[in-house]
Design an enzyme around this catalytic site. Sequence first.
Site, PDB file in Angstrom:
ATOM      1  N   ARG A  74     -46.834   2.423  19.708  1.00 23.54           N
ATOM      2  CA  ARG A  74     -46.289   2.612  18.357  1.00 23.54           C
ATOM      3  C   ARG A  74     -45.099   3.545  18.478  1.00 23.54           C
ATOM      4  O   ARG A  74     -45.247   4.742  18.759  1.00 23.54           O
ATOM      5  CB  ARG A  74     -47.357   3.209  17.437  1.00 23.54           C
ATOM      6  CG  ARG A  74     -46.887   3.415  15.999  1.00 23.54           C
ATOM      7  CD  ARG A  74     -46.744   2.080  15.280  1.00 23.54           C
ATOM      8  NE  ARG A  74     -46.655   2.269  13.835  1.00 23.54           N
ATOM      9  CZ  ARG A  74     -45.517   2.165  13.129  1.00 23.54           C
ATOM     10  NH1 ARG A  74     -44.382   1.901  13.767  1.00 23.54           N
ATOM     11  NH2 ARG A  74     -45.534   2.332  11.827  1.00 23.54           N
ATOM     12  N   VAL A  76     -42.951   5.108  16.571  1.00 22.16           N
ATOM     13  CA  VAL A  76     -42.782   6.333  15.795  1.00 22.16           C
ATOM     14  C   VAL A  76     -43.635   7.470  16.345  1.00 22.16           C
ATOM     15  O   VAL A  76     -43.314   8.650  16.159  1.00 22.16           O
ATOM     16  CB  VAL A  76     -43.123   6.071  14.302  1.00 22.16           C
ATOM     17  CG1 VAL A  76     -44.613   5.806  14.111  1.00 22.16           C
ATOM     18  CG2 VAL A  76     -42.643   7.209  13.423  1.00 22.16           C
ATOM     19  N   ASP A  77     -44.717   7.141  17.061  1.00 14.84           N
ATOM     20  CA  ASP A  77     -45.604   8.164  17.618  1.00 14.84           C
ATOM     21  C   ASP A  77     -45.292   8.502  19.075  1.00 14.84           C
ATOM     22  O   ASP A  77     -45.385   9.669  19.480  1.00 14.84           O
ATOM     23  CB  ASP A  77     -47.070   7.703  17.544  1.00 14.84           C
ATOM     24  CG  ASP A  77     -47.611   7.662  16.131  1.00 14.84           C
ATOM     25  OD1 ASP A  77     -47.100   8.413  15.284  1.00 14.84           O
ATOM     26  OD2 ASP A  77     -48.542   6.873  15.875  1.00 14.84           O
ATOM     27  N   THR A  78     -44.955   7.494  19.878  1.00 11.66           N
ATOM     28  CA  THR A  78     -44.969   7.710  21.334  1.00 11.66           C
ATOM     29  C   THR A  78     -43.743   7.214  22.098  1.00 11.66           C
ATOM     30  O   THR A  78     -43.693   7.376  23.317  1.00 11.66           O
ATOM     31  CB  THR A  78     -46.222   7.030  21.937  1.00 11.66           C
ATOM     32  OG1 THR A  78     -46.175   5.621  21.657  1.00 11.66           O
ATOM     33  CG2 THR A  78     -47.496   7.621  21.372  1.00 11.66           C
ATOM     34  N   LYS A  79     -42.780   6.615  21.415  1.00  9.47           N
ATOM     35  CA  LYS A  79     -41.639   6.050  22.145  1.00  9.47           C
ATOM     36  C   LYS A  79     -40.871   7.099  22.923  1.00  9.47           C
ATOM     37  O   LYS A  79     -40.432   6.864  24.058  1.00  9.47           O
ATOM     38  CB  LYS A  79     -40.686   5.326  21.185  1.00  9.47           C
ATOM     39  CG  LYS A  79     -39.513   4.641  21.903  1.00  9.47           C
ATOM     40  CD  LYS A  79     -38.570   3.937  20.945  1.00  9.47           C
ATOM     41  CE  LYS A  79     -39.260   2.833  20.187  1.00  9.47           C
ATOM     42  NZ  LYS A  79     -39.696   1.731  21.088  1.00  9.47           N
ATOM     43  N   GLU A 144     -49.248  -7.778  19.721  1.00 10.11           N
ATOM     44  CA  GLU A 144     -49.090  -7.599  21.166  1.00 10.11           C
ATOM     45  C   GLU A 144     -50.442  -7.391  21.834  1.00 10.11           C
ATOM     46  O   GLU A 144     -50.734  -7.991  22.878  1.00 10.11           O
ATOM     47  CB  GLU A 144     -48.169  -6.409  21.450  1.00 10.11           C
ATOM     48  CG  GLU A 144     -46.713  -6.637  21.113  1.00 10.11           C
ATOM     49  CD  GLU A 144     -45.879  -5.373  21.254  1.00 10.11           C
ATOM     50  OE1 GLU A 144     -44.718  -5.390  20.809  1.00 10.11           O
ATOM     51  OE2 GLU A 144     -46.385  -4.361  21.793  1.00 10.11           O
TER      52      GLU A 144
END
Length: 239
Positions: A74, A76-79, A144
Site C-alpha cells: 500500500r 501511502v503506508d510503505t512505498k 494483486e
Amino acid sequence: MAVASCGGMQQQQRSAAPSGPSAISSRLNASVEAVAGDAPAAARWTGRFDDDDDQLLPLRPAPSKSFDVFINHRGVDTKHNVARLLYDRLEHLSGGRVRSFLDNKSMRPGDRLGESIDEGIRQCKVAVAIFSKRYFDSEFCLHELASIVESRKLLIPIFYGIKPSELILPQAVADSKDHAPRDIERFRLALQEAKYTVGITYDPDTGDLAEMVYKAADAVMERIQEMAVPQRQMIASRL
C-alpha cells in the site's frame, strides 16, 4: 527485474547523429519528411542514411523485462520506507541479478498499469505482500494479492504494524457495490491464505526497520536460491 540487444544486421554509420537542441530539430524535421513520404530525406535529417545501399539502420528494440520478485504494498503506508528499502536491498544483495517489480520503479510512462502488474505477477518467483493499516482500502492491493495466491506464487508476508489475525476483509469493502461477488470471495480467500502463511512481523513504534528489511531480503534470496537448485541438479544429472 535483461540486457537490450540490437537485432538484425548492423550497418556502418557514416556521420554522427546531431546532439543537443540541433538533434531535437533534426528529429522534428525527420518526422515532417517521413509524413510527407520522403524517407531518404528523413534519414538524412537523423544522420542515419547509408549512401552505399540506401538503407536505414535497424531500429533498436525496447529492452526486455523479466522480474523475479513482486512487491505488493500500500503505497501511502510503505512505498517510501519498507517497500523501497527492500527493493534496494534485493538489488544490492544480488548485484542486480534479481529484479524486483515495484510499481514506481519498474514502470515507464506509457505502460498500461493493469497489464504491467499482471505481467510482473506472472513472471515472479517470489511475492512479498506488505500488509499495513490502510492496505485493505486499496482495490489494487487486494486484486494483486488474489492474483498472487491464485497463481500459486510463493508468498512472504510482512505484517507492518498489524497482526496476522487482522487480515480480514473490512465489512465496508464486502458490502461495496463496486466489487462483483466473485471478487469479494477472491479477496477473502487470498487474505485467509496470507493469514496462515509464516511471515515477518514488524512494529513501526518499537522495531528496527533496517533489521526487518535485511531479514526480509535474506528470506527472499534464500527462497530464490532454493528454486534454482532443482534445475541445476537436473542439468548435472544429464551430463
